[in-house]
Design an enzyme around this catalytic site. Structure first.
Site, PDB file in Angstrom:
ATOM      1  CE  LYS A 108      -2.039   7.660   1.154  1.00 41.62           C
ATOM      2  NZ  LYS A 108      -1.439   7.827   2.504  1.00 41.62           N
TER       3      LYS A 108
HETATM    4  C1  LIG Z   1      -2.331   8.205   3.523  1.00 46.92           C
HETATM    5  C2  LIG Z   1      -2.007   7.704   4.864  1.00 46.92           C
HETATM    6  C3  LIG Z   1      -2.954   7.711   5.900  1.00 46.92           C
HETATM    7  C4  LIG Z   1      -4.323   8.302   5.727  1.00 46.92           C
HETATM    8  O1  LIG Z   1      -5.135   7.587   4.852  1.00 46.92           O
HETATM    9  P1  LIG Z   1      -6.418   8.274   4.210  1.00 46.92           P
HETATM   10  O2  LIG Z   1      -6.988   7.278   3.313  1.00 46.92           O
HETATM   11  O3  LIG Z   1      -5.915   9.505   3.493  1.00 46.92           O
HETATM   12  O4  LIG Z   1      -7.301   8.653   5.351  1.00 46.92           O
HETATM   13  C5  LIG Z   1      -2.611   7.150   7.107  1.00 46.92           C
HETATM   14  N1  LIG Z   1      -1.383   6.660   7.324  1.00 46.92           N
HETATM   15  C6  LIG Z   1      -0.437   6.642   6.370  1.00 46.92           C
HETATM   16  C7  LIG Z   1       0.907   6.091   6.689  1.00 46.92           C
HETATM   17  C8  LIG Z   1      -0.716   7.166   5.106  1.00 46.92           C
HETATM   18  O5  LIG Z   1       0.223   7.144   4.166  1.00 46.92           O
END
Ligand SMILES: *Cc1c(COP(=O)(O)O)cnc(C)c1O
Length: 445
Positions: A108
């Site tokens: 993210k």
């Molecule tokens: C947010 C997140 C996900 C999921 O991603 P999405 O885009 O919400 O499907 C998977 N793994 C981790 C470690 C995350 O922080």
């Protein structure tokens, strides 16, 4: 490039409007009006360049003239500075795409930093400060806090569910202060997300606080997630023959990351199949199997960033595939796995391949293996060899130390960025009641 609301094809806005609004006024998510397409030749040409230039070529198409080229390049440089995206070989045909080498050790970081750069540019000429409101199931909060820390003219408010994120995630979110404010909510992630959505529809709040979102519903966070699918493909092109069929398995919660992958394929990236792997919060695997969309109560799991039962971005996938379940099935599979299987595979892969996965990546791995087994059974006599599977390793295992089996925990090397996290003060618990949140926002912004 224009964006339309998924509730109204005729509501068209430019990139800056879609970024500032977060959601369209009719509550629809924004979607690119036309997905840019690159020919095979063009893709191969773009992929000759470094990561910055690849990212620039992709995202420029989505931004148009809203941000001048030199500013866009500077945003990309800040986003990707020191950020590596290695493809780690687990064994012959199976790779982990490691997305955790950024500032908060989760994928993210890419979207959060890119979005903060765009927002900073766009509000430069506005007098009134802007408030970014964000719900988190763990990693978004940390990435957004870091990405937006000390950016002038932007206040950030992070809502996270009490007792449903890891200690390290909680510490990361609460370590910065300054323009980053935090609310701990008595409820789960879906409750936090609903509070955020309600706030965006509240006229008084919108007027007073100039709200925008930093969840993957926001196009500026979502679209840069296409970059690393291109990076992975570049790596494969350099190391394999051309005819290999590429399969991506994406551990999914809100389905933003997998949706970015699907968009990359529509842009021309030759990916054979996608797997959206979830934990027992399995609304989408059940939907794909039965055609019934039936979210249940959210259950807390080891892969807490995916404890989501009503994924916001799935509506984008439905739109991409013209609301057709049969097209979706053709383009993407979806499987789910429980905590027991997750822990077992973390141990197995550590023992067999000496690689430590985090619980989210482990779910991606399980989905990939399940699909490969299915393929191999289907083609029993005609053993398929020309596939290559990649799962996304979305966070560093050290972020989930407190949940790992002891013998594994002792083998995880804590990266320096985590050692430096010092929590200031944990926020007080606040009730999952929109009126209470609204009151708080009005008094604290
Ligand atoms: C947010 C997140 C996900 C999921 O991603 P999405 O885009 O919400 O499907 C998977 N793994 C981790 C470690 C995350 O922080």
């Amino acid at each position: 490039m224009l964006y339309h609301s998924l509730k109204n094809k005729n509501h068209l806005v430019t990139f800056d409007k879609a970024l500032l609004n977060g959601l369209a006024p009719d509550k629809g998510l924004y979607f690119p009006n036309k997905i840019p397409f690159f020919s095979k030749k063009k893709i191969n040409e773009i992929l000759k360049h470094d990561n910055y230039t690849i990212a620039f070529n992709i995202i420029k198409k989505y931004i148009g003239n809203v941000i001048p080229e030199k500013d866009l390049i500077s945003i990309i440089e800040k986003t990707l500075f020191n950020f590596k995206f290695p493809l780690h070989k687990i064994y012959n045909k199976l790779y982990s795409l490691e997305l955790f080498h950024g500032p908060t050790l989760a994928f993210k970081d890419v979207g959060a930093k890119f979005m903060s750069g765009c927002l900073e540019y766009i509000i430069k000429y506005k007098k009134k400060p802007i408030t970014v409101l964000v719900a988190t199931s763990g990693d978004t909060g940390a990435a957004v806090a870091k990405g937006f820390h000390n950016i002038k003219g932007i206040n950030v408010i992070i809502l996270y569910p009490h007792n449903m994120i890891s200690n390290i995630q909680e510490n990361q979110i609460n370590s910065l202060g300054d323009n980053i404010k935090v609310l701990k909510i008595k409820g789960n992630f879906d409750d936090c997300q609903n509070l955020v959505k309600k706030s965006f529809l509240d006229k008084e709040l919108i007027d007073k606080c100039s709200l925008t979102s930093a969840n993957s519903i926001n196009i500026a966070r979502w679209l840069p997630q296409t970059f690393y699918y291109f990076y992975a493909y570049k790596h494969i092109l350099q190391n394999n023959n051309n005819n290999v069929k590429i399969i991506f398995s994406v551990p999914s919660g809100n389905f933003g990351n997998v949706c970015a992958g699907l968009i990359s394929r529509e842009m021309g990236l030759p990916i054979n199949h996608f797997i959206a792997s979830t934990n027992v919060n399995n609304t989408i695997p059940r939907f794909i199997k039965t055609g019934k969309y039936d979210p249940k109560n959210t259950i807390a799991t080891l892969s807490n960033a995916m404890d989501i039962s009503n994924p916001s971005n799935f509506i984008r996938i439905m739109h991409l595939y013209k609301q057709s379940l049969s097209i979706i099935k053709n383009k993407m599979s979806s499987y789910y796995f429980n905590d027991e299987k997750t822990l077992k595979i973390i141990k197995d892969v550590k023992n067999k391949y000496n690689y430590i996965m985090d619980p989210h990546g482990a779910i991606g791995y399980l989905g990939l293996k399940k699909y490969i087994n299915y393929l191999e059974n289907k083609n029993k006599n005609n053993k398929i060899n020309n596939y290559l599977g990649i799962f996304l390793e979305t966070a560093h295992p050290a972020k989930f130390m407190d949940k790992m089996p002891k013998d594994i925990k002792n083998n995880i090397i804590k990266p320096i960025t985590l050692k430096n996290v010092k929590t200031k003060r944990l926020p007080t618990l606040i009730s999952n009641d929109f009126c209470v949140i609204k009151e708080w926002l009005l008094n604290n912004i």
